[in-house]
Design a protein around this motif. Structure first.
Motif, mmCIF file in Angstrom:
data_model
loop_
_atom_site.group_PDB
_atom_site.id
_atom_site.type_symbol
_atom_site.label_atom_id
_atom_site.label_comp_id
_atom_site.label_asym_id
_atom_site.label_seq_id
_atom_site.Cartn_x
_atom_site.Cartn_y
_atom_site.Cartn_z
ATOM 1 N N HIS A 229 -80.901 5.168 67.241
ATOM 2 C CA HIS A 229 -79.755 4.872 67.701
ATOM 3 C C HIS A 229 -79.596 3.474 68.378
ATOM 4 O O HIS A 229 -78.616 2.678 68.055
ATOM 5 C CB HIS A 229 -79.312 5.674 68.955
ATOM 6 C CG HIS A 229 -78.966 7.077 68.470
ATOM 7 N ND1 HIS A 229 -79.734 8.211 69.123
ATOM 8 C CD2 HIS A 229 -78.182 7.722 67.819
ATOM 9 C CE1 HIS A 229 -79.361 9.367 68.577
ATOM 10 N NE2 HIS A 229 -78.324 9.144 67.813
ATOM 11 N N LEU A 230 -80.986 2.971 68.960
ATOM 12 C CA LEU A 230 -80.786 1.608 69.286
ATOM 13 C C LEU A 230 -80.848 0.674 68.306
ATOM 14 O O LEU A 230 -80.346 -0.409 68.327
ATOM 15 C CB LEU A 230 -81.807 1.505 70.352
ATOM 16 C CG LEU A 230 -81.803 2.260 71.657
ATOM 17 C CD1 LEU A 230 -82.839 2.220 72.505
ATOM 18 C CD2 LEU A 230 -80.572 1.634 72.689
ATOM 19 N N THR A 231 -81.481 1.020 67.149
ATOM 20 C CA THR A 231 -81.563 0.105 65.896
ATOM 21 C C THR A 231 -79.969 -0.043 65.245
ATOM 22 O O THR A 231 -79.736 -1.212 65.113
ATOM 23 C CB THR A 231 -82.505 0.757 64.905
ATOM 24 O OG1 THR A 231 -83.863 0.894 65.194
ATOM 25 C CG2 THR A 231 -82.389 -0.166 63.639
ATOM 26 N N ALA A 232 -79.614 1.020 65.223
ATOM 27 C CA ALA A 232 -78.008 0.944 64.735
ATOM 28 C C ALA A 232 -77.370 0.063 65.540
ATOM 29 O O ALA A 232 -76.239 -0.713 65.215
ATOM 30 C CB ALA A 232 -77.341 2.187 64.628
ATOM 31 N N LEU A 233 -77.433 -0.026 67.007
ATOM 32 C CA LEU A 233 -76.484 -0.715 67.944
ATOM 33 C C LEU A 233 -77.053 -2.128 67.865
ATOM 34 O O LEU A 233 -76.087 -3.019 68.004
ATOM 35 C CB LEU A 233 -76.841 0.024 69.456
ATOM 36 C CG LEU A 233 -76.024 1.171 69.710
ATOM 37 C CD1 LEU A 233 -76.571 1.930 70.976
ATOM 38 C CD2 LEU A 233 -74.384 1.203 69.529
ATOM 39 N N VAL A 234 -78.231 -2.312 67.902
ATOM 40 C CA VAL A 234 -78.687 -3.785 67.860
ATOM 41 C C VAL A 234 -78.083 -4.398 66.623
ATOM 42 O O VAL A 234 -77.677 -5.819 66.714
ATOM 43 C CB VAL A 234 -80.067 -4.075 67.882
ATOM 44 C CG1 VAL A 234 -80.760 -5.410 67.513
ATOM 45 C CG2 VAL A 234 -80.589 -3.440 69.103
ATOM 46 N N ALA A 235 -77.925 -3.996 65.502
ATOM 47 C CA ALA A 235 -77.154 -4.502 64.399
ATOM 48 C C ALA A 235 -75.618 -4.679 64.531
ATOM 49 O O ALA A 235 -75.026 -5.647 63.908
ATOM 50 C CB ALA A 235 -77.281 -3.617 63.131
ATOM 51 N N LEU A 236 -75.145 -3.995 65.653
ATOM 52 C CA LEU A 236 -73.663 -4.482 65.965
ATOM 53 C C LEU A 236 -73.335 -5.501 66.769
ATOM 54 O O LEU A 236 -72.321 -5.784 67.070
ATOM 55 C CB LEU A 236 -73.080 -3.103 66.302
ATOM 56 C CG LEU A 236 -73.137 -1.763 65.563
ATOM 57 C CD1 LEU A 236 -72.460 -0.569 66.193
ATOM 58 C CD2 LEU A 236 -72.367 -2.065 64.424
ATOM 59 N N CYS A 237 -74.591 -5.923 67.445
ATOM 60 C CA CYS A 237 -74.174 -7.015 68.443
ATOM 61 C C CYS A 237 -74.227 -8.235 67.573
ATOM 62 O O CYS A 237 -74.872 -8.507 66.459
ATOM 63 C CB CYS A 237 -75.646 -6.999 69.205
ATOM 64 S SG CYS A 237 -75.920 -5.534 70.373
ATOM 65 N N ASP A 238 -73.413 -9.241 68.045
ATOM 66 C CA ASP A 238 -73.196 -10.314 67.573
ATOM 67 C C ASP A 238 -74.437 -11.360 67.744
ATOM 68 O O ASP A 238 -75.026 -11.577 68.606
ATOM 69 C CB ASP A 238 -71.942 -11.356 68.242
ATOM 70 C CG ASP A 238 -70.573 -10.567 67.799
ATOM 71 O OD1 ASP A 238 -69.668 -10.694 68.782
ATOM 72 O OD2 ASP A 238 -70.617 -9.997 66.736
#
Length: 75
Positions: free
Chosen positions: A66-75
């Motif tokens: 989940h955190l891997t996916a979220l990090v990819a969404l950060c600018d």
């Protein structure tokens, strides 16, 4: 027990605690919007953790999908 307490004390000595500021909450909400737009279901705690790291401009060390996916969404 005692072993867990020692482990947590050692962890606290190694980890920098960052405050959940208004900016960090705003980043967590933005990540929630972005993850929903991508069709991702993400635990609230992961949104808060990633939002805090993003707001403070620090890398997020983890081993979590989940955190891997979220990090990819950060600018």
């Amino acid at each position: 027990g005692a072993a867990e307490k020692r482990h947590l004390e050692a962890l606290e000595a190694d980890v920098t605690m960052l405050p959940m500021t208004d900016a960090a909450w705003a980043k967590a909400r933005e990540l929630a919007r972005r993850s929903r737009a991508k069709g991702l279901t993400t635990p609230g705690a992961d949104l808060v953790i990633a939002g805090c790291a993003w707001a403070h401009g620090v890398p997020l060390e983890h081993d979590d999908a989940h955190l891997t996916a979220l990090v990819a969404l950060c600018d």
